[in-house]
Design a protein around this motif. Structure first.
Motif, PDB file in Angstrom:
ATOM      1  N   UNK A  56     -48.191 -23.402  75.817  1.00 11.99           N
ATOM      2  CA  UNK A  56     -48.360 -24.850  75.971  1.00 11.99           C
ATOM      3  C   UNK A  56     -48.887 -25.127  77.370  1.00 11.99           C
ATOM      4  N   UNK A  57     -50.204 -25.120  77.481  1.00  5.22           N
ATOM      5  CA  UNK A  57     -50.877 -25.348  78.757  1.00  5.22           C
ATOM      6  C   UNK A  57     -51.896 -26.467  78.597  1.00  5.22           C
ATOM      7  N   UNK A  58     -52.330 -27.005  79.718  1.00  3.50           N
ATOM      8  CA  UNK A  58     -53.395 -27.998  79.692  1.00  3.50           C
ATOM      9  C   UNK A  58     -54.723 -27.241  79.765  1.00  3.50           C
ATOM     10  N   UNK A  59     -55.151 -26.718  78.592  1.00  2.29           N
ATOM     11  CA  UNK A  59     -56.339 -25.887  78.544  1.00  2.29           C
ATOM     12  C   UNK A  59     -57.598 -26.713  78.777  1.00  2.29           C
ATOM     13  N   UNK A  60     -58.474 -26.192  79.617  1.00  2.00           N
ATOM     14  CA  UNK A  60     -59.772 -26.844  79.835  1.00  2.00           C
ATOM     15  C   UNK A  60     -60.673 -26.651  78.617  1.00  2.00           C
ATOM     16  N   UNK A  61     -60.626 -25.445  78.045  1.00  2.00           N
ATOM     17  CA  UNK A  61     -61.463 -25.134  76.885  1.00  2.00           C
ATOM     18  C   UNK A  61     -60.892 -23.912  76.184  1.00  2.00           C
ATOM     19  N   UNK A  62     -61.340 -23.726  74.944  1.00  2.57           N
ATOM     20  CA  UNK A  62     -60.967 -22.561  74.146  1.00  2.57           C
ATOM     21  C   UNK A  62     -62.206 -21.714  73.925  1.00  2.57           C
ATOM     22  N   UNK A  63     -62.068 -20.413  74.060  1.00  2.71           N
ATOM     23  CA  UNK A  63     -63.175 -19.484  73.856  1.00  2.71           C
ATOM     24  C   UNK A  63     -62.891 -18.659  72.612  1.00  2.71           C
ATOM     25  N   UNK A  64     -63.866 -18.609  71.695  1.00  2.00           N
ATOM     26  CA  UNK A  64     -63.696 -17.882  70.440  1.00  2.00           C
ATOM     27  C   UNK A  64     -64.855 -16.910  70.275  1.00  2.00           C
ATOM     28  N   UNK A  65     -64.527 -15.643  70.073  1.00  2.00           N
ATOM     29  CA  UNK A  65     -65.556 -14.613  70.027  1.00  2.00           C
ATOM     30  C   UNK A  65     -65.748 -13.996  68.645  1.00  2.00           C
ATOM     31  N   UNK A  66     -65.153 -14.592  67.617  1.00  3.51           N
ATOM     32  CA  UNK A  66     -65.394 -14.131  66.252  1.00  3.51           C
ATOM     33  C   UNK A  66     -65.021 -15.218  65.267  1.00  3.51           C
ATOM     34  N   UNK A  67     -65.648 -15.165  64.096  1.00  2.36           N
ATOM     35  CA  UNK A  67     -65.306 -16.112  63.038  1.00  2.36           C
ATOM     36  C   UNK A  67     -63.861 -15.925  62.596  1.00  2.36           C
ATOM     37  N   UNK A  68     -63.383 -14.689  62.611  1.00  2.00           N
ATOM     38  CA  UNK A  68     -62.002 -14.441  62.224  1.00  2.00           C
ATOM     39  C   UNK A  68     -61.025 -15.057  63.210  1.00  2.00           C
ATOM     40  N   UNK A  69     -61.384 -15.081  64.482  1.00  2.00           N
ATOM     41  CA  UNK A  69     -60.556 -15.746  65.474  1.00  2.00           C
ATOM     42  C   UNK A  69     -60.469 -17.241  65.198  1.00  2.00           C
ATOM     43  N   UNK A  70     -61.600 -17.836  64.828  1.00  2.00           N
ATOM     44  CA  UNK A  70     -61.611 -19.261  64.504  1.00  2.00           C
ATOM     45  C   UNK A  70     -60.743 -19.550  63.290  1.00  2.00           C
ATOM     46  N   UNK A  71     -60.856 -18.724  62.272  1.00  2.00           N
ATOM     47  CA  UNK A  71     -60.055 -18.932  61.058  1.00  2.00           C
ATOM     48  C   UNK A  71     -58.563 -18.745  61.341  1.00  2.00           C
ATOM     49  N   UNK A  72     -58.244 -17.744  62.149  1.00  2.00           N
ATOM     50  CA  UNK A  72     -56.842 -17.509  62.495  1.00  2.00           C
ATOM     51  C   UNK A  72     -56.271 -18.674  63.292  1.00  2.00           C
ATOM     52  N   UNK A  73     -57.075 -19.252  64.174  1.00  2.00           N
ATOM     53  CA  UNK A  73     -56.620 -20.413  64.939  1.00  2.00           C
ATOM     54  C   UNK A  73     -56.363 -21.600  64.019  1.00  2.00           C
ATOM     55  N   UNK A  74     -57.286 -21.816  63.070  1.00  2.00           N
ATOM     56  CA  UNK A  74     -57.132 -22.928  62.148  1.00  2.00           C
ATOM     57  C   UNK A  74     -55.902 -22.809  61.271  1.00  2.00           C
ATOM     58  N   UNK A  75     -55.478 -21.578  60.992  1.00  2.00           N
ATOM     59  CA  UNK A  75     -54.315 -21.344  60.139  1.00  2.00           C
ATOM     60  C   UNK A  75     -53.016 -21.260  60.931  1.00  2.00           C
ATOM     61  N   UNK A  76     -53.094 -21.290  62.253  1.00  2.34           N
ATOM     62  CA  UNK A  76     -51.895 -21.137  63.079  1.00  2.34           C
ATOM     63  C   UNK A  76     -51.025 -22.396  63.023  1.00  2.34           C
TER      64      UNK A  76
END
Length: 237
Positions: free
Chosen positions: A44-64
């Motif tokens: 739980x941080x005040x993130x400036x941005x999120x970096x995603x280096x694969x489609x699977x990472x994006x899908x995993x984030x969406x399902x988290x």
């Protein structure tokens, strides 16, 4: 042409559809299986941005379970496929580097300020390139969170074995060095090296091609750009 597609099932659908639209026959031969890590903690941080280096990472984030807490944070992705997956997952603001880890690093450096807050890198258990290290050289604080694991196959898929043994393969598509290295190891283990002599290898990048070193392909062709469109253009109709 009859082509083996070595991508994970989660990524292969679009590739197979594109090949079939070009008039080719695609044989699904996944060498990696994707396993989301649902209990991975997103700090739980005040993130400036999120970096995603694969489609699977994006899908995993969406399902988290914590996705709602990060969905409005700006996202920067390595390429078009990861950008599309991030939008489909529900991220509100997505920008793509349309390239590789180096182009993503350059994009972040040009768009963001190290003093504006830390960056969250959503990744898998195995990482290609050093995004974190590259950005830290420019003064950014980067925290990496592993949201999925990509497990390698213990043997060649049955469809791939049968197609190679019967001479029913014209080419194989490779999208990552890890997949290419896995294919090389499994082909050697199965004693199918000689079956590759009439077969073409189509690789997304030079590091992918290098992971096939020692296999007797008829030819190894490398995409001029690290994107599926450029890779498929190597094959033609």
């Amino acid at each position: 042409m009859r082509l083996l597609v070595t991508r994970p099932d989660e990524d292969a659908g679009g590739t197979i559809a594109a090949l079939e639209a070009m008039g080719h026959e695609a044989i699904a031969s996944p060498l990696l299986t994707i396993h989301p890590i649902a209990d991975a903690e997103i700090p739980d941080e005040k993130w400036q941005a999120i970096l995603i280096t694969s489609a699977n990472g994006a899908r995993a984030a969406g399902a988290h379970p914590d996705f709602e807490t990060i969905k409005f944070i700006p996202v920067f992705t390595v390429g078009t496929a990861s950008a599309e997956a991030a939008r489909e997952a529900g991220f509100a603001s997505v920008t793509t580097a349309q390239g590789n880890v180096e182009t993503l690093t350059a994009l972040v450096v040009s768009r963001l300020d190290p003093s504006a807050g830390p960056l969250l890198h959503i990744a898998g258990s195995v990482i290609a390139g050093d995004l974190k290290g590259g950005l830290e050289q420019h003064g950014f604080q980067v925290e990496r969170v592993t949201l999925y694991e990509a497990k390698v196959a213990g043997h060649l898929p049955e469809a791939a074995c049968e197609a190679l043994m019967s001479g029913a393969v014209d080419g194989v598509l490779f999208y990552s060095p890890r997949t290419a290295a896995t294919f090389a190891a499994l082909v050697k283990s199965a004693g199918l090296g000689a079956a590759l002599k009439p077969v073409m290898a189509y690789c997304l990048s030079q590091p992918v091609a290098e992971a096939l070193d020692g296999l007797p392909f008829r030819d190894v062709r490398v995409s001029e750009e690290p994107g599926q469109g450029a890779l498929l253009s190597l094959i033609g109709n």
